[in-house]
Scaffold this motif. Structure first.
Motif, PDB file in Angstrom:
ATOM      1  N   LYS A  63       3.838   5.988  -5.302  1.00  9.32           N
ATOM      2  CA  LYS A  63       3.745   6.156  -6.757  1.00  9.32           C
ATOM      3  C   LYS A  63       2.611   7.102  -7.132  1.00  9.32           C
ATOM      4  O   LYS A  63       2.444   7.444  -8.297  1.00  9.32           O
ATOM      5  CB  LYS A  63       3.499   4.794  -7.417  1.00  9.32           C
ATOM      6  N   GLY A  64       1.794   7.430  -6.131  1.00  6.67           N
ATOM      7  CA  GLY A  64       0.629   8.270  -6.418  1.00  6.67           C
ATOM      8  C   GLY A  64      -0.500   7.493  -7.065  1.00  6.67           C
ATOM      9  O   GLY A  64      -1.327   8.061  -7.774  1.00  6.67           O
ATOM     10  N   TRP A  65      -0.534   6.176  -6.873  1.00 10.06           N
ATOM     11  CA  TRP A  65      -1.585   5.364  -7.474  1.00 10.06           C
ATOM     12  C   TRP A  65      -2.697   5.103  -6.466  1.00 10.06           C
ATOM     13  O   TRP A  65      -2.427   4.785  -5.315  1.00 10.06           O
ATOM     14  CB  TRP A  65      -1.053   3.995  -7.924  1.00 10.06           C
ATOM     15  N   ALA A  66      -3.913   5.241  -6.910  1.00  6.49           N
ATOM     16  CA  ALA A  66      -5.040   4.825  -6.076  1.00  6.49           C
ATOM     17  C   ALA A  66      -5.720   3.666  -6.789  1.00  6.49           C
ATOM     18  O   ALA A  66      -5.791   3.649  -8.015  1.00  6.49           O
ATOM     19  CB  ALA A  66      -6.001   5.982  -5.894  1.00  6.49           C
TER      20      ALA A  66
ATOM     21  N   SER B 268       0.850  -1.203   0.000  1.00  6.75           N
ATOM     22  CA  SER B 268       0.000   0.000   0.000  1.00  6.75           C
ATOM     23  C   SER B 268       0.879   1.244   0.000  1.00  6.75           C
ATOM     24  O   SER B 268       0.608   2.208  -0.724  1.00  6.75           O
ATOM     25  CB  SER B 268      -0.899   0.023   1.236  1.00  6.75           C
ATOM     26  N   ASP B 269       1.935   1.218   0.797  1.00  6.61           N
ATOM     27  CA  ASP B 269       2.844   2.366   0.846  1.00  6.61           C
ATOM     28  C   ASP B 269       3.463   2.621  -0.524  1.00  6.61           C
ATOM     29  O   ASP B 269       3.595   3.751  -0.971  1.00  6.61           O
ATOM     30  CB  ASP B 269       3.971   2.114   1.866  1.00  6.61           C
TER      31      ASP B 269
ATOM     32  N   PHE C 212       2.259   1.837  -3.451  1.00  2.00           N
ATOM     33  CA  PHE C 212       1.246   2.425  -4.330  1.00  2.00           C
ATOM     34  C   PHE C 212       1.105   3.917  -4.037  1.00  2.00           C
ATOM     35  O   PHE C 212       1.081   4.732  -4.961  1.00  2.00           O
ATOM     36  CB  PHE C 212      -0.123   1.742  -4.127  1.00  2.00           C
ATOM     37  N   SER C 213       1.015   4.260  -2.729  1.00  2.00           N
ATOM     38  CA  SER C 213       0.847   5.670  -2.363  1.00  2.00           C
ATOM     39  C   SER C 213       2.035   6.484  -2.847  1.00  2.00           C
ATOM     40  O   SER C 213       1.886   7.578  -3.389  1.00  2.00           O
ATOM     41  CB  SER C 213       0.723   5.833  -0.847  1.00  2.00           C
TER      42      SER C 213
END
Lengths: 229, 799
Positions: free
Chosen positions: B15-18, B9-10, B12-13
């Motif tokens: 990378k700025g991905w939701a 999750s970190d 992804f965050s």
């Protein structure tokens, strides 16, 4: 009979559309490479279980040819059985059928590479046989002139492959008569080397059709022409 | 809801991905026994499929196989492996991902069986092979999840049926297995869900937001498309201009031959040397991998390709898709269009390039269908029994089995849920004994019943079974490489084509003109031959059938008074057809009769789809043979059947008597070339005959005889045999399609318009360029063969 008649060393012969050779003067029918029992042999060796009807299909054609020609002598030019065990393993009805065809006829089994020893079917067993001007053997050897089989020659005409006889002045090679038999195209070097220039290929099928023996791979012609307004 | 490992999750965050809503939904429904996700290309479908796996495995997974990912393309497995690497490494997850395909080395494959990764990426064929090994139960015992990617594509062929039988087997080895299917947009999601799920388990269907409508139009060119053929070459200047204006363009063709010719011509006109590559299934793996790598590295401005790029691989930067040639099928067109702009919620941009004027109409019909959101699709039939026969062999190769158990297992597979016991027993009997009326193989059965279990009589047969796994029947091909030591492999050509080559002949391969030098141990050796005109293209590739939806739309367009939506040249062409003959109508049958090139021709515009038009050709030529109209052959397209022969047909109406046609069907089913081709494929899949392996053809002597002989023999001596039943079913479902002939004849209800002309009509012209001509074995054929033989004799001075 839709056959193709020719002479070889003075003997008048007919190539039948079925792939058998008929010699009227001798009332002799010659067939090569019957490969009887082939499906059984493949199954025995752990291969595919092919439709077990090829022996009767072959015998049916042989029966018809014998009937039509009223031949009293028969030469089977070798590889008559797919192997010696296949000869023994022929089902009873097929075995009886073959014996019925043999009955009353002078029958010669030429030994082939698939059936190199005598089989338990009567008739005489020979490596080769000389008859009049002609020698009969399984594999072409000496242009004496001779009649042989073994190669299963075939040729392509109008887009379709046909088993064929190969004929020149000193030699005739018969097509395979058996139902489940592949073949070798006559442009292959092995066959080109055997046959002299000017040899004929006599195609089997509905009629026996002579054509010059193809010695190069066939070319494909363009399929269509263009269209313009 | 299943939680992702915090480090992921970190990542992804960071990378700025939701996550998209449908990706979250996959995590929510992770415990469902089966779920089907339908999402457009670029919707993060594959990641959505893997999220539950990543969540379950967590940061420090225990060893053992957890997830099996199955894709229809080998290339896709490699691509997914690369794509998973970034998040796994970024989040520091100790999850092992490996792929396993026909290209994987022997050592690697052995090691994978002994010590499997957490996630194994593979193809349906490689899975079938894994299931044939004795150690399959050990390997798959702990399997938790299976992901079937591009399931819409797999479900269209027997590969899908084989895979579902494989999943049934897996489920037995790993009862807790959960299934995930990932699909592009399809017309009937519940049917696909039933295909995927274990019968009778429920299957959740998740549909992602389909995104905005594509920006799609027909390419305008200065030169009009030609009357026929041409493969879009006329449009090359305009296409190059589009390539120049976009970042990366995919240029799709329907066949490999077309792609080759087009690519060659494209290069001749590519004066700026824009980097453009070619990709299709006949190219060697090395060649394809080079193009894929260049594409991933952003080094190419365009790729000329075929269906080999329909699926999967995420080329990020593609901003334009060009479809050259009529798309044939709206669904596939939509999926191809989705290859552009792999960003979710951005419209894809696509251009259609008709190859000739007929295709202009089809392209317009397709555009209208895409904008109207109508998708085509034929319902799936029940699972074919040749595939089941192969599955039984695979089961036997892995371990002895009880018939009851295997039957219970097989009927949990969606496509075989309705299979009755008698049909199953027929297949088992066929595999075990050959299933012949003449019980010939009692001693040599393939499977023997020992202690209530079926097992291979000869354990060595496993090798043959494994070598013949799969349902894709390739035409026989020869490898092509540059002559000389270590010559570069270029790809493959069909054996039949290779047989027509003589030294000095030139042909196209991988976009270059090469010269045939000779055959060296079953490899075609060529040399470079720049500048000379190639003789011919090399392969036929897949042929698509135009869908019912599209043909109906085309007929509707024909009825217009004028055609403002069509380019002027095409409108004029249709007007010309209307002037010299007439245009086909939905409730009438147009039949044209004309001489051309020394033969009489009959053209029937039935618009019933390629298969039905093909059947119509077979049935009509048979009736013509009986009426002594001496037909020689025919060719069928989706719209029409063109028959040629020695006699002109002046009154075709009696030929279309439905009862007579139906009567002819049974007899006809027996003897025709299409049935023999169908039989051959079924015989290979079911294990009656083996695929031809390279080594066997070395002697120049055909080691095997033609499967046609087996077909003829069975038909004569054992007409009820399972293989013939399968062949008939197959033909009726696909190749025969008699239903559409009946539907067409009912629709026209005797309204047949026969027009006699003195030359080819504008509408008939494209038919002369169709491949796949079927010869008629009849009196005319014998006449022609006899004439050809006589002509040869005469030419040789032997007549």
């Amino acid at each position: 009979m839709n056959g193709y008649g020719f002479t070889l060393s003075g003997a008048a012969l007919v190539a039948l559309p079925s792939g058998a050779l008929f010699w009227p003067e001798q009332a002799l029918l010659c067939v090569s490479d019957l490969h009887l029992g082939k499906a059984e042999r493949i199954a025995r060796r752990g291969g595919a279980l092919l439709p077990p009807y090829e022996t009767r299909a072959t015998l049916e054609r042989l029966d018809a040819d014998l009937e039509a020609t009223r031949a009293v002598r028969v030469i089977c030019l070798g590889d008559s059985f797919d192997d010696l065990t296949a000869a023994e393993a022929l089902p009873e009805d097929e075995r009886l059928w073959l014996l019925r065809l043999m009955a009353g006829r002078d029958w010669t089994w030429i030994l082939g590479n698939h059936d190199p020893a005598p089989v338990d079917y009567g008739g005489s067993h020979r490596h080769e046989l000389a008859l009049g001007p002609l020698s009969f053997r399984h594999i072409a050897e000496r242009p004496e002139p001779e009649i042989s089989g073994h190669y299963h020659p075939k040729a392509r005409l109008a887009g379709k492959a046909h088993p064929c006889f190969l004929l020149d002045a000193a030699r005739l090679i018969l097509p395979a008569y058996g139902a489940y038999t592949g073949g070798m195209f006559c442009h292959e070097p092995a066959l080109c080397a055997l046959m002299s220039p000017g040899a004929l290929a006599i195609l089997t099928g509905k009629r026996a059709l002579p054509m010059p023996m193809p010695r190069v791979q066939p070319q494909v012609r363009p399929r269509f022409t263009g269209f313009g307004r | 809801m299943l939680a992702l490992p915090p480090s992921l999750s970190d990542w992804f965050s960071a990378k700025g991905w939701a996550l998209h809503p449908h990706q979250l939904a996959m995590l929510e429904r992770a415990s469902e026994p089966a779920s089907l996700l339908i999402a457009p290309t670029g919707g993060g479908k594959t990641l959505a499929g893997f999220l539950p796996t990543l969540a379950e495995l967590g940061a420090k997974p225990a060893s053992g196989l957890h997830t099996l990912y199955i894709s229809p393309l080998k290339a896709l497995t490699a691509d997914i492996r690369r794509n998973l690497r970034a998040p796994l490494e970024g989040a520091g997850l100790a999850i092992r991902v490996e792929d396993r395909t026909g290209d994987t080395s022997y050592t690697q494959r052995r090691r994978q069986r002994a010590d499997p990764p957490h996630i194994l990426l593979t193809t349906p064929e490689s899975l079938a092979l894994l299931l044939s090994y004795e150690d399959a139960p050990r390997l798959f015992a702990g399997l938790q999840r299976v992901i079937v990617d591009e399931i819409h594509a797999l479900a269209e062929s027997k590969r899908g049926d084989q895979l579902m039988l494989g999943l049934a087997r897996l489920q037995r080895l790993a009862p807790g297995l959960r299934r995930v299917g990932l699909s592009a947009t399809v017309e009937d999601p519940p049917a696909l869900a039933r295909f995927l799920a274990r019968h009778p388990d429920p299957c959740a269907i998740l549909e992602a937001d389909p995104g905005p409508d594509p920006d799609i139009s027909m390419l305008e060119t200065e030169a009009p498309p030609p009357w026929a053929g041409n493969g879009g070459r006329y449009a090359i200047p305009a296409i190059l201009e589009e390539v120049r204006r976009h970042k990366t363009t995919l240029i799709f063709h329907n066949t490999r031959a077309q792609a080759e010719i087009f690519f060659h011509e494209l290069w001749l006109q590519n004066l700026e040397d824009l980097p453009i590559g070619i990709h299709h299934g006949s190219l060697s793996r090395e060649q394809r991998e080079r193009v894929e790598a260049a594409m991933v590295a952003g080094q190419l401005r365009a790729i000329v390709c075929t269906g080999s790029l329909d699926l999967g691989i995420d080329w990020g930067d593609v901003d334009l898709v060009i479809q050259v040639g009529a798309p044939k099928n709206v669904k596939r067109l939509v999926q191809r269009i989705g290859r552009a702009n792999h960003r979710y919620n951005a419209p894809s941009k696509a251009l259609l390039v008709p190859a000739n004027r007929f295709e202009v109409v089809e392209c317009v019909a397709a555009l209208e269908a895409v904008l109207a959101h109508t998708l085509d699709g034929e319902p799936r039939g029940p699972g074919p029994r040749d595939v089941l026969c192969q599955h039984i062999l695979i089961a036997a190769a892995s371990a002895p089995f009880e018939a009851d158990d295997l039957y219970a297992e097989v009927t949990t597979a969606g496509p075989y849920a309705a299979l009755n016991r008698a049909a199953f027993d027929d297949c088992l009997d066929f595999v075990a004994t050959g299933g012949y009326a003449l019980r010939a193989y009692d001693r040599w059965q393939r499977l023997m019943l020992r202690n209530g279990k079926w097992q291979l009589r000869d354990p060595r047969a496993t090798q043959v079974i494994r070598m013949n796994i799969g349902t894709i029947i390739d035409t026989e091909t020869l490898k092509v490489r540059m002559k000389g030591r270590g010559g570069m492999p270029l790809g493959e050509i069909e054996e039949g084509f290779a047989a027509t080559l003589t030294q000095g002949d030139t042909f196209l391969m991988g976009g270059q003109v090469v010269r045939y030098e000779g055959l060296h141990e079953l490899t075609v050796e060529v040399s470079r031959n720049p500048g000379r005109e190639p003789r011919i293209a090399t392969f036929m590739g897949t042929k698509f059938a135009t869908s019912t939806l599209l043909t109906q739309r085309i007929l509707t367009i024909f009825q217009q008074e004028r055609w403002p939506q069509l380019p002027r040249h095409t409108a004029e062409w249709l007007a010309l057809q209307r002037e010299v003959s007439r245009l086909p109508e939905p409730d009438r049958l147009l039949v044209e009769s004309f001489p051309h090139d020394g033969r009489e021709h009959l053209c029937i515009y039935g618009f019933a789809g390629r298969n039905a038009q093909q059947t119509l050709g077979l049935l009509l030529t048979k009736r013509m043979e009986e009426a002594q109209l001496a037909p020689l052959g025919f060719v069928a397209t989706d719209y029409a059947t063109l028959i040629w022969g020695l006699e002109a047909v002046t009154d075709p109406a009696p030929l279309f008597d439905l009862e007579a046609l139906r009567d002819g069907l049974e007899t006809w089913l027996a003897g025709n070339a299409v049935m023999k081709r169908t039989f051959r494929n079924a015989a290979i899949i079911s294990g009656l005959i083996e695929r031809t392996h390279m080594g066997r053809r070395k002697s120049g002597r055909q080691a095997t005889f033609s499967s046609d002989i087996l077909y003829d023999t069975l038909l004569r001596h054992d007409p009820g045999h399972l293989m013939l039943q399968i062949t008939r079913e197959e033909a009726e479902r696909g190749l025969v399609d008699f239903g559409r002939i009946e539907e067409m004849l009912g629709r026209i209800d005797g309204r047949i318009d026969t027009i006699r002309l003195n030359r080819v009509t504008p509408l008939a012209a494209p038919l002369f360029l169709e491949m796949g001509r079927v010869p008629v074995e009849g009196v005319a054929r014998e006449r022609v063969v006899a004439e050809a033989a006589e002509a040869l004799m005469a030419a040789a001075g032997l007549g």
